[in-house]
Design an enzyme around this catalytic site. Structure first.
Site, PDB file in Angstrom:
ATOM      1  N   ASP A 193       0.802  -0.954   0.323  1.00  0.00           N
ATOM      2  CA  ASP A 193      -0.401   0.201  -0.082  1.00  0.00           C
ATOM      3  C   ASP A 193       1.067   1.213   0.465  1.00  0.00           C
ATOM      4  O   ASP A 193       1.360   1.208   1.163  1.00  0.00           O
ATOM      5  CB  ASP A 193      -1.207  -0.310   0.928  1.00  0.00           C
ATOM      6  N   HIS A 194       1.127   2.390  -1.750  1.00  0.00           N
ATOM      7  CA  HIS A 194       2.292   2.668  -0.828  1.00  0.00           C
ATOM      8  C   HIS A 194       2.349   4.424  -0.894  1.00  0.00           C
ATOM      9  O   HIS A 194       3.014   4.891   0.330  1.00  0.00           O
ATOM     10  CB  HIS A 194       2.295   3.019  -2.829  1.00  0.00           C
ATOM     11  N   HIS A 226      -5.910   2.940   1.270  1.00  0.00           N
ATOM     12  CA  HIS A 226      -5.030   3.906   2.288  1.00  0.00           C
ATOM     13  C   HIS A 226      -5.823   4.480   3.302  1.00  0.00           C
ATOM     14  O   HIS A 226      -4.398   4.761   4.041  1.00  0.00           O
ATOM     15  CB  HIS A 226      -5.130   5.026   1.200  1.00  0.00           C
TER      16      HIS A 226
END
Ligand code: NAP
Length: 488
Positions: A181-182, A244
């Protein structure tokens, strides 16, 4: 500087993610010395590219995204020499045998010692078949680590995510699967734990005795752009909230971990996500707002974008009020919102502290103390306090105490995450249990929404979403602290 040794096999090596994110991130690790001599990259996809062409693509992706002040052409060329291309259809068993040979040859040549990173930069529908072939065709080594990296979306609900997870865990142990999950690689998201657990003032105040509410905004100014096909099957809830936003919620509301390592930290995040109240359909109607953008200045409505159905019921906006049912946060609403074609592009967290219990200053309105964390596009922390105006008399004003990170050469999210991956540190990757509780929460909203056809479009492009998103807070006597439509 410790050199990390690894052979990367990137499935989807010709794709957008690989070119825009992975190659520049690997290059940055290289120029900083985290990977040096003992690394090689095999890119695979169906296109019949040569090694030479692949290296040109890799070099171009670096020239196009890394600041020219930070590298020389010689560095780019030396780096690109570590890249090899193998044309390969992931469904074709024979190709894995060729891949295995090449992997072994590069492992010997670059003295890598058996460490392998299998990066699945392609559609999740291929994850199971790739995992199976890697194992059965013996691309995994027994004298180094074997780590599998997967991208979002991880399923489209709990059932499909569970199936996807099982299809990988059947062949790889749970602790070798790194779910990206960047947002967890972003500096200011990583800073949440530092702020919360490194400062006694915040440690003591971070609970329902002192926090009034928390607000999280992930707003985009762009529309759906070229992602129409995917977006029509996903929508903002699946695309942004399940991963996110809920990750940010968990970092803000978790209890202190016993120590700062991946196991202890993720355990607390899992508990935080498990504490989220899963809503009934009536509660969804009361606590969640969905929206879809209409036209705005010089831009089309969502339904008029290319490859979007004329009557699409997909939401491009979500706002919600979350309830965290644990000792520290019960009673503190967490308001979230995300959307496309909003007034600005920003990722922003506002922690609103309670007002003073009584006001001893006659005729003076005291404001709430607020801790704002700007994640994107600036990296900034601001603490708003009430401060005496320096004129004569006694007036008060809200004073922002702000720090902005000005370092141009901070590692970007993918670089940080790849570095963690090489070191085997899973802190900033999503554990399966986190995925599971996030889907459980999101599925309840999705299924309630799917019972009714929404009246879309319901917000103007360039605004901050439907009016109902403001009313969500107004009915609790609150408002969004971050309002880019107002000039301060
Ligand atoms: P993409 O540009 O469509 O790339 C897909 C890759 O898969 C291409 O390299 C394609 O190459 C390869 N491929 C497709 N079918 C194949 C097959 N049967 N055998 C072998 N290779 C095959 O997609 P992307 O944007 O890079 O996204 C990759 C993954 O990352 C997706 O899961 C996506 O959701 C996720 N993701 C992407 C981004 C982003 O910024 N792009 C952000 C977050 C998550 P050939 O056509 O040459 O075979």
């Amino acid at each position: 500087m410790r050199e990390e040794k690894a052979l990367f096999i990137i499935f989807g090596g010709t794709g957008d993610l690989a070119q825009r994110k992975l190659y520049p991130a690997l290059f940055n690790l290289y120029r900083r010395g985290h990977i040096q001599k003992s690394f090689a990259v095999i890119g695979t996809a169906r296109r019949p590219w040569t090694d030479e062409h692949y290296r040109e693509v890799v070099a171009d992706s670096i020239r196009g995204s890394v600041d020219a002040d930070f590298y020389t052409e010689a560095m780019v060329e030396n780096f690109a020499d570590h890249f090899y291309y193998q044309s390969h259809n992931v469904n074709d068993t024979e190709h894995y045998m060729i891949l295995k040979k090449l992997a072994q040859q590069l492992d010997d040549e670059y003295e890598i010692g058996g460490n392998r990173v299998f990066y699945l930069a392609m559609s999740p529908r291929f994850f199971g078949t790739i995992a199976e072939h890697l194992k059965t065709q013996k691309l995994v080594t027994d004298h180094g680590y074997n780590r599998v990296v997967v991208e979002k979306p991880f399923g489209r609900d709990l059932a499909t995510a569970t199936e996807l997870n099982q299809s990988i865990e059947k062949y790889f142990p749970a602790d070798s699967i790194f779910r990206i999950d960047h947002y967890l690689g972003k500096a200011m998201i990583q800073n949440i734990t530092a702020i919360r657990f490194g400062n006694s003032i915040f440690r003591n105040l971070w609970n329902n005795r002192y926090i009034d509410n928390i607000q999280i905004t992930l707003s985009e100014s762009l529309g759906v752009e070229e992602r129409a096909g995917y977006y029509e099957t996903a929508g903002a809830l699946r695309d942004m909230v399940q991963n996110h936003i809920l990750q940010i919620v968990s970092l803000l509301t978790m209890n202190a971990p016993v120590s700062f390592n991946d196991q202890d930290l993720r355990q607390e995040k899992i508990s935080a996500l498990k504490s989220l109240k899963v809503y009934t359909p009536d509660e969804v109607a009361h606590n969640f707002v969905r929206g879809q953008y209409g036209p705005g200045e010089g831009v089309h409505a969502y339904r008029d974008e290319d490859n979007i159905a004329d009557d699409s019921a997909i939401e491009t906006f979500v706002a919600g009020k979350l309830e965290v049912e644990n000792m520290n946060f019960a009673g503190v609403p967490v308001y979230i919102r995300t959307g496309k074609r909003l007034a600005t592009k920003a990722t922003r967290i506002d922690v609103i502290f309670k007002k003073m219990p009584t006001n001893i200053f006659p005729g003076v309105a005291l404001t709430n103390n607020v801790l704002s964390i700007d994640v994107d596009p600036n990296e900034e922390i601001t603490l708003y306090i009430n401060d005496k105006d320096y004129d004569t008399g006694f007036k008060m004003k809200q004073l922002p105490l702000a720090y902005r990170n000005q370092n141009r050469d901070c590692p970007e999210a993918y670089e940080k995450l790849l570095h963690d991956l090489l070191r085997g540190d899973a802190t900033n990757f999503t554990h399966w249990e986190e995925v599971k509780y996030s889907w459980q929460f999101v599925d309840a909203i999705r299924s309630a929404w799917d019972m009714e056809t929404p009246a879309f479009p319901n917000y103007e492009s360039g605004s901050m979403g439907p009016q109902a998103a403001d009313e969500l807070l107004a009915r609790d006597g609150k408002q969004w602290f971050f309002d880019p439509t107002k000039t301060n």
